[in-house]
Design a protein around this motif. Structure first.
Motif, PDB file in Angstrom:
ATOM      1  N   ARG A  69       1.426   4.276   1.334  1.00  0.00           N
ATOM      2  CA  ARG A  69       1.309   5.063   2.271  1.00  0.00           C
ATOM      3  C   ARG A  69       2.006   4.501   3.410  1.00  0.00           C
ATOM      4  NH1 ARG A  69      -3.793   5.685   0.086  1.00  0.00           N
ATOM      5  NH2 ARG A  69      -4.496   7.885  -0.500  1.00  0.00           N
ATOM      6  N   HIS A 126       0.794  -1.180   0.051  1.00  0.00           N
ATOM      7  CA  HIS A 126      -0.160   0.135   0.071  1.00  0.00           C
ATOM      8  C   HIS A 126       1.001   1.173   0.116  1.00  0.00           C
ATOM      9  CE1 HIS A 126      -3.743   2.085   1.102  1.00  0.00           C
ATOM     10  NE2 HIS A 126      -3.154   3.108   1.597  1.00  0.00           N
ATOM     11  N   GLY A 166      -3.548   1.160  -3.526  1.00  0.00           N
ATOM     12  CA  GLY A 166      -3.948   2.741  -3.226  1.00  0.00           C
ATOM     13  C   GLY A 166      -4.509   3.416  -4.209  1.00  0.00           C
ATOM     14  N   TYR A 179      -5.036   6.933   5.789  1.00  0.00           N
ATOM     15  CA  TYR A 179      -5.793   6.794   4.261  1.00  0.00           C
ATOM     16  C   TYR A 179      -5.608   8.244   3.888  1.00  0.00           C
ATOM     17  CZ  TYR A 179      -6.938   2.088   5.436  1.00  0.00           C
ATOM     18  OH  TYR A 179      -6.854   0.847   5.724  1.00  0.00           O
ATOM     19  N   PRO A 231     -13.509   7.617   4.876  1.00  0.00           N
ATOM     20  CA  PRO A 231     -12.597   6.536   4.848  1.00  0.00           C
ATOM     21  C   PRO A 231     -12.658   5.813   6.422  1.00  0.00           C
ATOM     22  CG  PRO A 231     -11.479   8.498   4.032  1.00  0.00           C
ATOM     23  CD  PRO A 231     -12.840   8.718   4.496  1.00  0.00           C
ATOM     24  N   ARG A 290     -10.976   0.043  -1.783  1.00  0.00           N
ATOM     25  CA  ARG A 290     -12.176   0.982  -1.790  1.00  0.00           C
ATOM     26  C   ARG A 290     -12.958   1.057  -3.002  1.00  0.00           C
ATOM     27  NH1 ARG A 290      -9.515   5.752   1.680  1.00  0.00           N
ATOM     28  NH2 ARG A 290      -7.563   4.764   0.473  1.00  0.00           N
TER      29      ARG A 290
END
Length: 375
Positions: A192, A190, A225, A198, A367, A249
Protein backbone atom coordinates in the motif's frame (compact mmCIF):
# COMPACT_ATOMS: atom_id res chain seq x y z
CA UNK A 1 4.57 -3.21 15.07
CA UNK A 2 4.88 -0.40 17.56
CA UNK A 3 3.31 -1.22 20.90
CA UNK A 4 2.54 -4.76 19.74
CA UNK A 5 5.57 -6.86 18.80
CA UNK A 6 7.34 -6.46 22.15
CA UNK A 7 9.66 -9.03 23.68
CA UNK A 8 6.82 -10.92 25.42
CA UNK A 9 4.75 -11.23 22.25
CA UNK A 10 7.76 -12.41 20.23
CA UNK A 11 8.85 -14.81 22.96
CA UNK A 12 5.45 -16.51 23.06
CA UNK A 13 5.54 -16.87 19.27
CA UNK A 14 9.07 -18.30 19.39
CA UNK A 15 7.93 -20.92 21.89
CA UNK A 16 5.04 -21.99 19.66
CA UNK A 17 6.84 -22.32 16.32
CA UNK A 18 8.91 -19.30 15.54
CA UNK A 19 9.20 -17.58 12.15
CA UNK A 20 12.41 -17.54 10.12
CA UNK A 21 13.22 -14.05 11.40
CA UNK A 22 11.64 -11.60 13.84
CA UNK A 23 11.75 -7.80 14.02
CA UNK A 24 11.57 -5.63 17.11
CA UNK A 25 9.16 -2.77 17.54
CA UNK A 26 10.66 0.25 15.89
CA UNK A 27 12.77 2.60 17.99
CA UNK A 28 13.71 6.19 17.19
CA UNK A 29 17.43 6.66 16.66
CA UNK A 30 17.35 9.64 19.03
CA UNK A 31 16.03 7.42 21.81
CA UNK A 32 18.80 4.90 21.16
CA UNK A 33 21.48 7.57 21.39
CA UNK A 34 20.07 10.09 23.89
CA UNK A 35 16.65 9.05 25.19
CA UNK A 36 15.75 7.80 28.68
CA UNK A 37 16.56 4.21 29.51
CA UNK A 38 12.84 3.39 29.58
CA UNK A 39 12.68 3.94 25.81
CA UNK A 40 15.25 1.22 25.26
CA UNK A 41 12.67 -1.35 26.38
CA UNK A 42 11.78 -1.82 22.70
CA UNK A 43 15.25 -3.29 22.11
CA UNK A 44 14.83 -6.07 24.65
CA UNK A 45 14.81 -9.58 23.20
CA UNK A 46 15.39 -13.18 24.25
CA UNK A 47 17.87 -15.63 22.79
CA UNK A 48 15.08 -17.97 21.69
CA UNK A 49 13.95 -15.37 19.15
CA UNK A 50 17.08 -15.51 17.00
CA UNK A 51 17.54 -14.44 14.32
CA UNK A 52 16.25 -11.13 15.63
CA UNK A 53 16.51 -7.82 13.75
CA UNK A 54 16.43 -4.37 15.39
CA UNK A 55 14.11 -1.91 13.61
CA UNK A 56 15.01 1.79 13.78
CA UNK A 57 13.43 4.95 12.40
CA UNK A 58 14.31 8.63 12.14
CA UNK A 59 15.78 11.07 9.64
CA UNK A 60 19.18 12.08 11.06
CA UNK A 61 22.08 10.23 9.36
CA UNK A 62 24.47 11.05 12.20
CA UNK A 63 22.16 9.41 14.71
CA UNK A 64 21.76 6.39 12.44
CA UNK A 65 25.56 6.07 12.37
CA UNK A 66 25.65 5.91 16.17
CA UNK A 67 22.50 3.82 16.62
CA UNK A 68 23.78 1.21 14.16
CA UNK A 69 26.78 0.64 16.43
CA UNK A 70 24.50 0.31 19.46
CA UNK A 71 22.49 -2.34 17.60
CA UNK A 72 25.70 -4.25 16.93
CA UNK A 73 26.77 -3.93 20.57
CA UNK A 74 23.42 -5.32 21.69
CA UNK A 75 24.04 -8.51 19.73
CA UNK A 76 21.28 -8.26 17.14
CA UNK A 77 21.40 -10.33 13.96
CA UNK A 78 20.50 -7.47 11.63
CA UNK A 79 19.43 -3.83 11.38
CA UNK A 80 16.24 -2.76 9.60
CA UNK A 81 15.45 0.86 8.75
CA UNK A 82 11.75 1.69 8.79
CA UNK A 83 10.87 3.75 5.73
CA UNK A 84 7.25 2.64 5.70
CA UNK A 85 5.45 3.92 8.80
CA UNK A 86 2.35 5.84 7.57
CA UNK A 87 1.54 7.52 10.87
CA UNK A 88 1.04 11.25 10.45
CA UNK A 89 3.25 12.08 13.42
CA UNK A 90 6.10 10.03 11.95
CA UNK A 91 5.79 10.57 8.20
CA UNK A 92 5.06 14.31 8.39
CA UNK A 93 8.33 14.78 10.28
CA UNK A 94 10.23 13.20 7.40
CA UNK A 95 10.75 9.80 9.02
CA UNK A 96 9.14 6.46 8.19
CA UNK A 97 7.29 6.59 4.87
CA UNK A 98 8.10 10.30 4.72
CA UNK A 99 11.54 9.29 3.44
CA UNK A 100 9.93 8.15 0.18
CA UNK A 101 9.68 11.86 -0.67
CA UNK A 102 13.38 12.48 0.07
CA UNK A 103 15.18 9.64 -1.72
CA UNK A 104 18.65 11.18 -1.41
CA UNK A 105 18.24 11.52 2.34
CA UNK A 106 17.07 7.90 2.46
CA UNK A 107 20.27 6.84 0.71
CA UNK A 108 22.40 8.98 3.03
CA UNK A 109 20.77 7.32 6.04
CA UNK A 110 21.49 3.87 4.66
CA UNK A 111 25.10 4.86 3.98
CA UNK A 112 25.50 6.20 7.53
CA UNK A 113 24.06 3.03 9.06
CA UNK A 114 26.39 0.92 6.93
CA UNK A 115 29.40 2.98 8.07
CA UNK A 116 28.38 2.51 11.67
CA UNK A 117 28.18 -1.26 11.19
CA UNK A 118 31.52 -1.34 9.38
CA UNK A 119 33.30 0.79 12.00
CA UNK A 120 31.96 -1.32 14.86
CA UNK A 121 32.90 -4.56 13.10
CA UNK A 122 36.36 -3.08 12.57
CA UNK A 123 36.88 -2.68 16.31
CA UNK A 124 35.65 0.82 17.13
CA UNK A 125 34.28 1.09 20.67
CA UNK A 126 31.07 2.92 21.51
CA UNK A 127 33.08 5.52 23.41
CA UNK A 128 35.27 6.14 20.37
CA UNK A 129 32.11 6.53 18.28
CA UNK A 130 30.90 9.28 20.61
CA UNK A 131 28.68 7.59 23.18
CA UNK A 132 28.95 8.77 26.78
CA UNK A 133 29.86 6.22 29.43
CA UNK A 134 26.39 6.39 31.02
CA UNK A 135 24.78 5.42 27.71
CA UNK A 136 27.23 2.55 27.24
CA UNK A 137 26.30 1.34 30.72
CA UNK A 138 22.63 1.28 29.66
CA UNK A 139 23.48 -1.01 26.77
CA UNK A 140 25.47 -3.24 29.10
CA UNK A 141 22.46 -3.55 31.41
CA UNK A 142 20.27 -4.57 28.47
CA UNK A 143 22.75 -7.29 27.55
CA UNK A 144 22.95 -8.49 31.16
CA UNK A 145 19.17 -8.60 31.43
CA UNK A 146 19.17 -10.95 28.44
CA UNK A 147 21.87 -13.10 30.03
CA UNK A 148 24.74 -12.14 27.74
CA UNK A 149 28.02 -12.69 29.60
CA UNK A 150 30.60 -11.57 27.05
CA UNK A 151 30.98 -9.01 24.27
CA UNK A 152 29.01 -9.46 21.07
CA UNK A 153 31.05 -10.93 18.21
CA UNK A 154 32.46 -8.27 15.88
CA UNK A 155 30.66 -8.98 12.63
CA UNK A 156 29.02 -7.01 9.83
CA UNK A 157 25.29 -7.13 10.33
CA UNK A 158 23.03 -7.17 7.27
CA UNK A 159 21.16 -3.92 6.63
CA UNK A 160 17.57 -4.02 5.35
CA UNK A 161 14.77 -1.54 4.66
CA UNK A 162 11.03 -1.80 5.27
CA UNK A 163 8.92 0.49 3.09
CA UNK A 164 5.77 1.00 0.97
CA UNK A 165 4.77 1.24 -2.69
CA UNK A 166 4.93 5.01 -2.65
CA UNK A 167 3.81 8.13 -0.85
CA UNK A 168 0.50 9.25 -2.38
CA UNK A 169 0.68 7.09 -5.51
CA UNK A 170 2.38 3.87 -6.58
CA UNK A 171 5.96 4.72 -7.59
CA UNK A 172 7.43 1.40 -6.63
CA UNK A 173 9.82 0.88 -9.54
CA UNK A 174 11.62 4.20 -9.16
CA UNK A 175 11.65 4.03 -5.36
CA UNK A 176 13.00 0.48 -5.21
CA UNK A 177 15.71 1.37 -7.72
CA UNK A 178 16.84 4.19 -5.39
CA UNK A 179 17.09 1.82 -2.44
CA UNK A 180 18.83 -0.79 -4.53
CA UNK A 181 21.76 1.55 -5.18
CA UNK A 182 22.83 1.02 -1.56
CA UNK A 183 22.65 -2.78 -1.93
CA UNK A 184 20.65 -3.64 1.18
CA UNK A 185 20.43 -7.29 2.16
CA UNK A 186 16.64 -7.13 1.85
CA UNK A 187 13.78 -4.80 1.08
CA UNK A 188 10.44 -5.49 2.76
CA UNK A 189 7.59 -4.00 0.76
CA UNK A 190 4.11 -3.34 2.12
CA UNK A 191 1.57 -3.39 -0.71
CA UNK A 192 0.00 0.00 0.00
CA UNK A 193 1.03 3.62 -0.32
CA UNK A 194 1.34 5.93 2.66
CA UNK A 195 -1.91 7.66 1.72
CA UNK A 196 -3.76 4.32 1.83
CA UNK A 197 -2.60 3.62 5.39
CA UNK A 198 -4.30 0.20 5.92
CA UNK A 199 -7.34 0.86 3.77
CA UNK A 200 -8.28 -1.26 0.76
CA UNK A 201 -6.30 -4.35 -0.19
CA UNK A 202 -2.57 -4.78 -0.61
CA UNK A 203 -1.39 -4.48 -4.23
CA UNK A 204 0.59 -7.68 -4.74
CA UNK A 205 0.91 -7.04 -8.47
CA UNK A 206 3.09 -4.03 -7.63
CA UNK A 207 5.06 -6.17 -5.20
CA UNK A 208 5.59 -8.69 -8.01
CA UNK A 209 7.01 -5.95 -10.23
CA UNK A 210 9.46 -5.01 -7.50
CA UNK A 211 10.45 -8.67 -7.07
CA UNK A 212 11.24 -8.85 -10.78
CA UNK A 213 13.44 -5.76 -10.51
CA UNK A 214 15.43 -7.23 -7.63
CA UNK A 215 15.87 -10.69 -9.09
CA UNK A 216 19.57 -11.45 -9.51
CA UNK A 217 20.75 -8.33 -7.67
CA UNK A 218 21.63 -10.05 -4.40
CA UNK A 219 18.93 -8.11 -2.54
CA UNK A 220 15.96 -10.10 -1.27
CA UNK A 221 12.41 -8.85 -1.73
CA UNK A 222 9.94 -9.64 1.06
CA UNK A 223 6.25 -8.96 0.43
CA UNK A 224 3.85 -7.74 3.10
CA UNK A 225 0.14 -7.08 3.35
CA UNK A 226 -3.12 -8.94 4.16
CA UNK A 227 -1.49 -12.29 4.99
CA UNK A 228 -3.87 -14.29 7.17
CA UNK A 229 -2.72 -17.90 6.74
CA UNK A 230 0.17 -20.08 5.68
CA UNK A 231 -1.74 -20.77 2.47
CA UNK A 232 -1.68 -17.04 1.76
CA UNK A 233 2.10 -17.14 2.11
CA UNK A 234 2.53 -20.09 -0.24
CA UNK A 235 0.21 -18.51 -2.79
CA UNK A 236 1.89 -15.11 -2.74
CA UNK A 237 5.37 -16.58 -3.10
CA UNK A 238 4.26 -18.64 -6.09
CA UNK A 239 2.34 -15.81 -7.75
CA UNK A 240 4.81 -12.98 -7.28
CA UNK A 241 8.26 -14.54 -7.05
CA UNK A 242 9.08 -12.79 -3.78
CA UNK A 243 11.85 -14.31 -1.66
CA UNK A 244 9.69 -14.33 1.44
CA UNK A 245 6.67 -12.83 3.15
CA UNK A 246 6.27 -10.77 6.30
CA UNK A 247 3.27 -11.43 8.54
CA UNK A 248 2.02 -8.82 10.98
CA UNK A 249 -1.65 -8.48 11.85
CA UNK A 250 -2.33 -12.11 10.89
CA UNK A 251 -0.40 -13.30 13.94
CA UNK A 252 -2.24 -11.16 16.48
CA UNK A 253 -3.98 -13.46 18.92
CA UNK A 254 -2.51 -16.49 17.10
CA UNK A 255 1.07 -17.10 18.30
CA UNK A 256 0.83 -20.65 16.93
CA UNK A 257 0.63 -19.22 13.38
CA UNK A 258 4.07 -20.52 12.29
CA UNK A 259 3.82 -24.07 13.65
CA UNK A 260 3.34 -25.59 10.20
CA UNK A 261 5.70 -23.31 8.32
CA UNK A 262 7.88 -26.16 7.03
CA UNK A 263 4.88 -27.88 5.46
CA UNK A 264 3.89 -24.57 3.89
CA UNK A 265 7.40 -24.15 2.52
CA UNK A 266 7.19 -27.47 0.70
CA UNK A 267 3.77 -27.04 -0.84
CA UNK A 268 2.02 -24.93 -3.41
CA UNK A 269 -1.66 -24.00 -3.32
CA UNK A 270 -3.89 -26.67 -4.81
CA UNK A 271 -1.32 -29.45 -4.63
CA UNK A 272 -2.88 -32.92 -4.49
CA UNK A 273 -6.33 -31.43 -4.96
CA UNK A 274 -6.27 -29.51 -1.67
CA UNK A 275 -5.38 -26.07 -0.56
CA UNK A 276 -2.56 -27.75 1.37
CA UNK A 277 -2.97 -25.64 4.46
CA UNK A 278 -3.99 -25.47 8.04
CA UNK A 279 -5.86 -22.50 9.41
CA UNK A 280 -3.63 -20.93 12.08
CA UNK A 281 -6.74 -20.52 14.25
CA UNK A 282 -7.23 -24.27 14.62
CA UNK A 283 -6.30 -24.75 18.26
CA UNK A 284 -8.42 -25.93 21.14
CA UNK A 285 -10.03 -23.39 23.41
CA UNK A 286 -8.09 -24.74 26.40
CA UNK A 287 -4.80 -24.32 24.57
CA UNK A 288 -5.78 -20.83 23.44
CA UNK A 289 -6.54 -19.78 27.00
CA UNK A 290 -3.36 -21.39 28.36
CA UNK A 291 -1.27 -19.41 25.87
CA UNK A 292 -3.20 -16.25 26.68
CA UNK A 293 -2.43 -16.63 30.40
CA UNK A 294 1.23 -17.47 29.75
CA UNK A 295 1.57 -14.38 27.57
CA UNK A 296 -0.05 -12.22 30.25
CA UNK A 297 2.17 -13.67 32.99
CA UNK A 298 5.33 -12.98 30.99
CA UNK A 299 4.18 -9.42 30.37
CA UNK A 300 3.29 -8.72 34.00
CA UNK A 301 6.60 -10.16 35.18
CA UNK A 302 8.54 -7.94 32.78
CA UNK A 303 6.77 -4.59 33.17
CA UNK A 304 4.73 -4.90 36.36
CA UNK A 305 1.03 -4.90 37.17
CA UNK A 306 0.68 -1.12 36.84
CA UNK A 307 1.42 -1.41 33.13
CA UNK A 308 -0.93 -4.36 32.58
CA UNK A 309 -3.41 -2.20 30.67
CA UNK A 310 -0.97 -2.39 27.74
CA UNK A 311 -1.69 -6.13 27.56
CA UNK A 312 -5.44 -5.70 27.07
CA UNK A 313 -5.30 -5.36 23.28
CA UNK A 314 -3.53 -8.73 23.07
CA UNK A 315 -6.13 -10.34 25.34
CA UNK A 316 -8.86 -9.08 23.01
CA UNK A 317 -7.10 -10.47 19.93
CA UNK A 318 -7.02 -13.95 21.46
CA UNK A 319 -10.82 -13.82 21.80
CA UNK A 320 -12.11 -14.56 18.33
CA UNK A 321 -13.43 -17.51 16.39
CA UNK A 322 -15.33 -19.33 19.14
CA UNK A 323 -18.83 -19.10 20.70
CA UNK A 324 -19.37 -16.05 22.93
CA UNK A 325 -15.92 -14.68 21.99
CA UNK A 326 -17.27 -11.13 21.58
CA UNK A 327 -18.68 -11.13 25.09
CA UNK A 328 -15.42 -12.39 26.54
CA UNK A 329 -13.49 -9.79 24.54
CA UNK A 330 -15.60 -7.10 26.19
CA UNK A 331 -14.41 -8.32 29.56
CA UNK A 332 -10.77 -8.39 28.48
CA UNK A 333 -10.57 -4.64 27.93
CA UNK A 334 -11.23 -4.18 31.67
CA UNK A 335 -8.76 -6.72 33.07
CA UNK A 336 -5.93 -5.21 35.14
CA UNK A 337 -3.85 -8.21 36.27
CA UNK A 338 -3.15 -11.87 35.65
CA UNK A 339 -5.30 -12.73 38.65
CA UNK A 340 -8.29 -10.86 37.23
CA UNK A 341 -7.70 -12.52 33.87
CA UNK A 342 -7.74 -15.98 35.41
CA UNK A 343 -10.97 -15.18 37.25
CA UNK A 344 -12.68 -14.01 34.05
CA UNK A 345 -11.54 -17.12 32.19
CA UNK A 346 -12.69 -19.39 35.01
CA UNK A 347 -16.15 -17.82 34.93
CA UNK A 348 -16.28 -18.12 31.16
CA UNK A 349 -15.20 -21.78 31.31
CA UNK A 350 -17.92 -22.62 33.81
CA UNK A 351 -20.78 -20.63 32.25
CA UNK A 352 -19.83 -18.85 29.01
CA UNK A 353 -23.40 -17.81 28.35
CA UNK A 354 -23.51 -15.74 31.57
CA UNK A 355 -20.72 -13.39 30.47
CA UNK A 356 -22.56 -10.11 29.90
CA UNK A 357 -22.85 -9.14 26.26
CA UNK A 358 -21.93 -5.50 26.87
CA UNK A 359 -21.38 -2.89 24.15
CA UNK A 360 -17.92 -3.22 22.66
CA UNK A 361 -15.40 -0.81 24.18
CA UNK A 362 -13.03 -1.47 21.33
CA UNK A 363 -12.84 -3.91 18.46
CA UNK A 364 -10.03 -6.43 18.35
CA UNK A 365 -9.97 -6.06 14.60
CA UNK A 366 -9.86 -2.27 14.36
CA UNK A 367 -6.72 -1.39 12.37
CA UNK A 368 -6.12 1.79 14.34
CA UNK A 369 -5.75 -0.32 17.49
CA UNK A 370 -3.41 -2.82 15.89
CA UNK A 371 -0.59 -0.37 15.43
CA UNK A 372 0.10 3.15 16.48
CA UNK A 373 3.17 3.96 14.43
CA UNK A 374 4.12 0.99 12.30
CA UNK A 375 4.16 0.02 8.65
Amino acid sequence: MDGVTDVCFRSVIAQQGKPDVSFTEFTHVYDVCHGPELHLETLLYSERERPIVAQLYGKDPDLFYLAAQAVCELGFDGLDINMGCPSKSVASSGSGAGLIRTPELARTIMQAAKRGIEDWAGGQTLEQAGFKSARVAMFERLNQQRGQTGPAPRRRLPLSVKTRLGYDSVTVEGWVEVLLREQPAAISLHGRTLRQMYRGTADWSAIARAAALLRGTGTLLLGNGDIQSLDDIARRVCETGVDGVLVGRGVLGAPWFFRSKEQARMRTPGANGTDGGQDPGEVSLNERFALLVDHAQQFQTLVGEKQFYRMRKHLGWYCKGFPHAASLRTQMVRVSSVEELQAVLAEFHDRPETIPNLPQVESADEPSLLVSRCS
